[in-house]
Every structure is written in structure tokens, then in C-alpha cells.
Design a protein around this motif. Structure first.
Motif: not given
Lengths: 89, 194
Positions: B45-71
Motif C-alpha cells: 500500500a502506497s500513494p505511489v500506486n495512486g500517483a502512477r494511475i494519475v500519471a497514466r490518466a494524464w498521458t493517455d486520454p483513453a485510459f482516463r476515460e476507462r478510469l472514470l468509467a470503471d476504476g
């Protein structure tokens, strides 16, 4: 699923002796259903060891700060089991 | 217990120790079993994990869509098995800011954020976040423009929330792993802008 997104609902005024996941500050307040989040076992039953627990739809319900506190422009969204809610006529 | 530095002296720690003693005395679990559960909970458990998810969402719009639809499904794409609850990611915009709280206890996605900070569990934060979030945010040094609407999410059921902050200005040239280093635990809770 009894309520659809956009529906106005009132959180019931419930105050049982047992566990409940209905925060006191929303009891009696009107909010808007944002989405149905799927089904979940009712914590009231689980906490009392009632088997099997009732399973209900959980809704994300958005309340306006002005309604809750009489002031403020923010919203508060709370996840509530179906039996905690009633229709607003 | 790992990951609880600084919490040992809090009144809640004494209550937890007493509860553990009672659970063990009642034969419901052994000390070793409790340790095993806690170790498992905090192992990766680490905020590094959440940070990785955020960074991917910032750089990959399709991932961002999927993230907001189904975390849960989107987190699994990056190798994070988030189970036992529904993960809902809420995105900040230039017009809106999200803030997380659990007024009834201290729920939040531990595996993606690490152990929760003591203030997140405090009565003061839990009472005030839903009532005067703008004042709470200003105490964290976050001053939002007047027009920005604040959405507070009270995790009262089986959904756990994660804030997707706005990508900071001036980070256009950064790679995903560099971006991830900008993201803080408070940013993932909403008590920081990133």
C-alpha cells in the motif's frame, strides 16, 4: 432498483439502536440520485449477524450544502442503501 | 504494525490495542492472525500506486476515460488488484474540485493511497470537510478561485474514492514516471491541488 438518476429522494429519519450507515447529518434531507452503484448487503444486518443480510441497491445521493447547513455552495455526495431513502412526492 | 509511525500515542491506538486484546481473549483470532491481516493490508500500500494511475490518466486520454468509467478495471490494467470495494475516480476540472472524507470512520482506498494520515481520521476533519470544505482546504494551503465548485464525497458504503487532480501547468514535456512524482497523497484525497 427503485430510483433512477435525477430522482429527488429524502433520507429517512432513522435512529435505530443498532449499527446503521446513514450519517446523521443527512437524515430528513432531500438530495438527488447521481447513480445506482450496484447492490450490497445491508450493514445494519451484517453488524447484527443476521443471516443472510438483506441485499439492496446502493445509491450515490448528492445533497446541496445550503440544504444541509443553511449555507455554503458546495455539494456532499453520500452512498446510501435503498431502505434509507424515500421518494419525494 | 507497519505504516503507523506517529500514531502509537493517539487515544485511538489505545482503543485498538484494547480491542485486539478482547478479540484474542475471546478466541476470535490470534495475535499472529491479526498481524498477518495487517501486514497484508499494508504490504504494497502506497500513494505511489495512486500517483502512477494519475500519471497514466494524464498521458493517455483513453485510459482516463476507462478510469472514470470503471476504476477497478482501469487499476487492474496497471497491475493493481483493487478488490473488496468499488473504486470510483472523480476528476478535478478547472471548474470543479473534489474532496474525500469518510464521516463515519476513515474509509479510503488504502492500497492506492497508503495508510491514511492521522488528520483524515480526526473528528475535526470528518466533521468540517462536509460542512465547510473551503475553509478546510485553505488550512491545507489550497485556495480555489471563487467560481470553482467543490464536491465532497462521503464514503459511507462500499465505494472508495480517488481524486484525479488536474495536470499541473508546465509539465507538458515530462514522461509518465516523472509526472507521477508530482502527485501527492493529499492530491489524491483532494486536500492538495496535485
Amino acid at each position: 432498483m427503485r430510483f433512477t438518476p435525477g430522482a429527488k429522494v429524502r433520507a429517512r429519519v432513522l435512529d435505530p439502536d443498532h449499527h446503521i450507515r446513514l450519517p446523521r447529518y443527512v437524515r430528513g434531507q432531500v438530495g438527488e440520485v447521481i447513480e445506482a452503484e450496484g447492490e450490497g448487503p445491508l450493514p445494519d444486518d451484517r453488524a447484527r449477524g443476521l443471516m443472510p443480510p438483506r441485499v439492496e441497491t446502493v445509491y450515490a445521493v448528492r445533497f446541496r450544502a445550503a440544504e444541509l447547513w443553511g449555507t455554503g455552495t458546495h455539494s456532499v455526495t453520500v452512498d446510501l442503501w435503498e431502505s434509507y431513502l424515500e421518494e419525494v412526492p | 504494525m507497519t505504516g503507523t509511525a506517529g500514531h502509537e500515542e493517539l487515544p485511538v491506538a489505545a482503543r485498538v490495542r484494547r480491542l485486539e486484546e478482547r478479540v484474542i481473549a475471546a478466541g476470535l483470532a490470534t495475535d499472529d492472525e491479526l498481524d498477518e491481516v495487517l501486514a497484508g493490508l499494508f504490504a504494497d500500500a502506497s500513494p505511489v500506486n495512486g500517483a502512477r494511475i494519475v500519471a497514466r490518466a494524464w498521458t493517455d486520454p483513453a485510459f482516463r476515460e476507462r478510469l472514470l468509467a470503471d476504476g477497478n478495471a482501469a487499476a487492474a490494467e496497471l497491475g493493481f488488484a483493487v478488490s473488496g470495494y468499488r473504486l470510483r475516480v472523480v476528476a478535478n476540472t478547472t471548474q470543479s474540485h473534489n474532496l474525500l472524507v469518510c464521516t463515519l470512520c476513515s474509509c479510503y482506498p488504502v492500497s492506492l493511497l497508503g495508510p491514511s494520515p492521522s488528520w483524515y481520521k480526526s473528528f475535526a476533519y470528518r466533521a468540517r470537510a462536509v460542512r465547510e470544505p473551503r475553509a478546510v482546504l485553505s488550512e491545507f494551503g489550497v485556495r480555489l478561485p471563487e467560481g470553482v465548485e467543490i464536491s465532497v464525497w462521503d464514503a459511507s458504503a462500499e465505494t472508495r474514492y480517488l481524486v484525479l487532480p488536474n495536470r499541473p501547468a508546465g509539465t507538458e514535456g515530462l514522461a509518465e514516471d516523472e509526472l507521477a512524482r508530482h502527485v501527492t497523497r493529499n492530491g489524491l484525497i483532494g486536500t492538495a491541488t496535485v
